[in-house]
Design a protein around this motif. Structure first.
Motif, PDB file in Angstrom:
ATOM      1  N   VAL A 127      32.049   8.488  16.095  1.00 58.34           N
ATOM      2  CA  VAL A 127      32.800   9.323  15.152  1.00 58.34           C
ATOM      3  C   VAL A 127      34.299   9.150  15.426  1.00 58.34           C
ATOM      4  O   VAL A 127      34.745   9.313  16.560  1.00 58.34           O
ATOM      5  CB  VAL A 127      32.411  10.818  15.314  1.00 58.34           C
ATOM      6  N   ASP A 128      35.044   8.813  14.392  1.00 54.93           N
ATOM      7  CA  ASP A 128      36.501   8.724  14.531  1.00 54.93           C
ATOM      8  C   ASP A 128      37.133   9.979  13.964  1.00 54.93           C
ATOM      9  O   ASP A 128      36.717  10.460  12.908  1.00 54.93           O
ATOM     10  CB  ASP A 128      37.038   7.508  13.750  1.00 54.93           C
ATOM     11  N   ASP A 165      32.819  13.400   7.885  1.00 55.83           N
ATOM     12  CA  ASP A 165      32.999  14.591   7.051  1.00 55.83           C
ATOM     13  C   ASP A 165      34.171  15.417   7.583  1.00 55.83           C
ATOM     14  O   ASP A 165      34.893  14.985   8.470  1.00 55.83           O
ATOM     15  CB  ASP A 165      31.702  15.429   7.037  1.00 55.83           C
ATOM     16  N   MET A 166      34.325  16.620   7.051  1.00 53.84           N
ATOM     17  CA  MET A 166      35.364  17.547   7.528  1.00 53.84           C
ATOM     18  C   MET A 166      34.689  18.608   8.393  1.00 53.84           C
ATOM     19  O   MET A 166      33.592  19.069   8.046  1.00 53.84           O
ATOM     20  CB  MET A 166      36.024  18.279   6.348  1.00 53.84           C
ATOM     21  N   VAL A 167      35.329  18.995   9.486  1.00 53.90           N
ATOM     22  CA  VAL A 167      34.813  20.131  10.260  1.00 53.90           C
ATOM     23  C   VAL A 167      35.961  21.101  10.550  1.00 53.90           C
ATOM     24  O   VAL A 167      37.131  20.696  10.582  1.00 53.90           O
ATOM     25  CB  VAL A 167      34.130  19.707  11.598  1.00 53.90           C
ATOM     26  N   GLU A 168      35.569  22.348  10.772  1.00 58.86           N
ATOM     27  CA  GLU A 168      36.565  23.360  11.146  1.00 58.86           C
ATOM     28  C   GLU A 168      36.111  24.040  12.421  1.00 58.86           C
ATOM     29  O   GLU A 168      34.903  24.138  12.679  1.00 58.86           O
ATOM     30  CB  GLU A 168      36.696  24.408  10.027  1.00 58.86           C
ATOM     31  N   CYS A 169      37.064  24.497  13.212  1.00 62.99           N
ATOM     32  CA  CYS A 169      36.692  25.191  14.458  1.00 62.99           C
ATOM     33  C   CYS A 169      37.774  26.191  14.825  1.00 62.99           C
ATOM     34  O   CYS A 169      38.918  26.064  14.383  1.00 62.99           O
ATOM     35  CB  CYS A 169      36.513  24.182  15.583  1.00 62.99           C
ATOM     36  N   GLU A 192      32.035  21.785   7.594  1.00 64.67           N
ATOM     37  CA  GLU A 192      31.081  22.417   8.529  1.00 64.67           C
ATOM     38  C   GLU A 192      31.888  23.235   9.535  1.00 64.67           C
ATOM     39  O   GLU A 192      32.940  22.771   9.994  1.00 64.67           O
ATOM     40  CB  GLU A 192      30.366  21.302   9.288  1.00 64.67           C
ATOM     41  N   LYS A 193      31.375  24.396   9.925  1.00 67.44           N
ATOM     42  CA  LYS A 193      32.163  25.260  10.827  1.00 67.44           C
ATOM     43  C   LYS A 193      31.522  25.351  12.209  1.00 67.44           C
ATOM     44  O   LYS A 193      30.303  25.507  12.327  1.00 67.44           O
ATOM     45  CB  LYS A 193      32.271  26.663  10.236  1.00 67.44           C
ATOM     46  N   PHE A 194      32.340  25.248  13.243  1.00 70.08           N
ATOM     47  CA  PHE A 194      31.901  25.417  14.640  1.00 70.08           C
ATOM     48  C   PHE A 194      32.886  26.354  15.333  1.00 70.08           C
ATOM     49  O   PHE A 194      34.040  26.449  14.926  1.00 70.08           O
ATOM     50  CB  PHE A 194      31.908  24.071  15.372  1.00 70.08           C
TER      51      PHE A 194
END
Ligand code: FAD
Length: 395
Positions: free
Chosen positions: A130-131, A149-153, A3-5
């Motif tokens: 969330v860890d 999950d995986m996130v990107e920023c 997911e992207k932020f």
């Protein structure tokens, strides 16, 4: 697919929530994650449940930081008056206490509710329990492996606070991340914390637990505070001790003026002239708690006899003893009860204007995780608001 932020903020405490609201208002997509189950846990217990959220009088000299100028930019970009305006906008009643300290009239819950209302934007998401397992630098920002999950920023804001009160979710996460990215650290230690005493003094003074009175306390570096001193069953506490603890290092002494509002030499001489047969114990018990005087006599620090038996030299020595009571604490109660953590990410690594790291573009640190600690009196929250605000303008 991750997911992207635009911005991920780790830590939903005072600084993290302020930063989230500000970045969200700029239209940035923001994700705030916290390993706790709810936001602002320290805010909720602060100030005895009423949160001392700022102070009418905020200046750089209210902060302990290796670079005393570092705090100036953020404190001027977002001042105590800005935060007071936000409080007023949300209709939160507040009151002023000693030394310009501002507290909620009702409950610290009002501050958390206000921050959550400010974060209530389509651009801001919050996730709890969330860890964060892994963080890597990518070409355009960062990727985070969460337990979910995986996130990107593009921008990563570290708002994980200090080490004080592990029961409330404090972790060394921010420091470990700083080390991962090769940032310098100032060694951490507990601040705004009660002193413990060596065995003999602890036993002698244990009986005084609960006794409080105004005193002036001075550290070896010359810093001094005037507030209440409190004896506890472990040692010394009260606002005056919490304040000076941030300027004390193990092995050093502190000097306490137990009677800061009078000239004891003059007072004792006058008492001796008027009541020469009055005992020292009775005379001093008019000025300080009787039990303290009894303990000092029991320890042999004072000799109880009629005032007429003290010569002027004795009286001068006694006055010096009370005005310069010197004590070497054994240590502090540590992070378990400390209100703040001294030290942290070295401010040399950060832009004072934006809180972004100089070495790793897009990586920001806000709040207590860095080497900035305020005095008692609302200064720590003001730092969280100011540093969170500025990072929110640039992340
Ligand atoms: P915090 O508010 O500590 O927030 C850090 C957040 O990060 C927490 O929500 C935590 O759960 C989260 N976190 C930590 N590690 C991780 C991780 N690994 N993964 C995910 N999330 C993580 N200051 C004042 O100015 N006035 C007061 O009245 C006052 N009273 C206080 C009373 C007490 C008992 C204490 C302990 C402190 C008090 N302080 C007060 C100090 C003030 O609470 C802190 O300086 C301030 O909360 C710092 O804000 P912060 O956002 O940097 O960190």
């Amino acid at each position: 697919m991750a997911e992207k932020f635009d911005v991920v903020i780790i830590g939903a405490g005072a600084a993290g929530l302020m930063c989230a609201a500000e970045a969200g208002k700029r239209g940035r997509s923001v994700l705030v994650v916290d390993h706790g189950k709810k936001p602002g846990r320290k805010i909720l217990i602060s100030g005895g449940g009423r949160c001392n959220f700022t102070n009418y009088d905020v200046a750089a000299n209210n902060y302990v930081c290796r670079n005393p100028h570092f705090v100036k930019s953020a404190l001027s970009q977002y001042t105590q008056w800005d935060f007071i305006s936000m409080i007023a906008k949300h209709g939160i009643a507040f009151e002023e206490r000693d030394h310009g300290q501002l507290f909620c009239e009702d409950s610290a819950k009002d501050i958390v509710a206000m921050l959550l209302a400010e974060c209530d934007l389509p651009t801001v998401q919050q996730r709890y329990r969330v860890d964060v397992h892994d963080i890597e630098k990518t070409e355009h920002g960062f990727s985070l492996k969460l337990n979910t999950d995986m996130v990107e920023c593009e921008s990563l804001v570290v708002a994980t606070g200090g080490l004080s009160m592990p029961k409330l979710g404090a972790t060394p996460f921010g420091y470990q991340l700083a080390e991962q990215f090769g940032l310098k650290m100032v060694p951490t230690t507990a601040g705004l914390v009660p002193f413990t005493l060596h065995k003999e003094e602890k036993e002698a003074f244990a009986d005084l637990s609960g006794i409080a009175f105004p005193a002036v306390i001075e550290a070896e570096d010359g810093t001094s505070f005037k507030e209440n001193l409190l004896f506890t069953h472990r040692g010394l506490s009260g606002p005056v001790v919490l304040q000076i603890s941030s300027y004390w290092t193990p092995g050093q002494k502190v000097t306490i003026d137990l009677l800061p509002d009078l000239d004891l030499e003059e007072t004792l001489n006058a008492m001796r002239d008027k009541h020469p047969n009055q005992s020292l114990k009775n005379s001093l018990s008019r000025l300080l708690p009787k039990r303290l005087i009894e303990v000092l006599i029991e320890r042999g620090d004072l000799t109880d006899k009629p005032l007429k038996q003290f010569n002027p030299k004795d009286i001068t020595a006694m006055a010096n003893y009370f005005h310069q009571w010197s004590i070497a604490p054994n240590g502090t109660e540590g992070y378990r009860t400390a209100e703040v953590t001294l030290g942290g990410v070295d401010t040399d690594e950060l832009s004072s204007k934006t809180m972004e790291t100089k070495k790793v573009p897009g990586l920001f640190f806000v709040g207590e995780v860095m080497d900035v600690s305020g005095w008692l009196g609302g200064y720590n929250f003001q730092w969280a608001w100011s540093s969170g605000f500025v990072a929110g303008q640039y992340a």
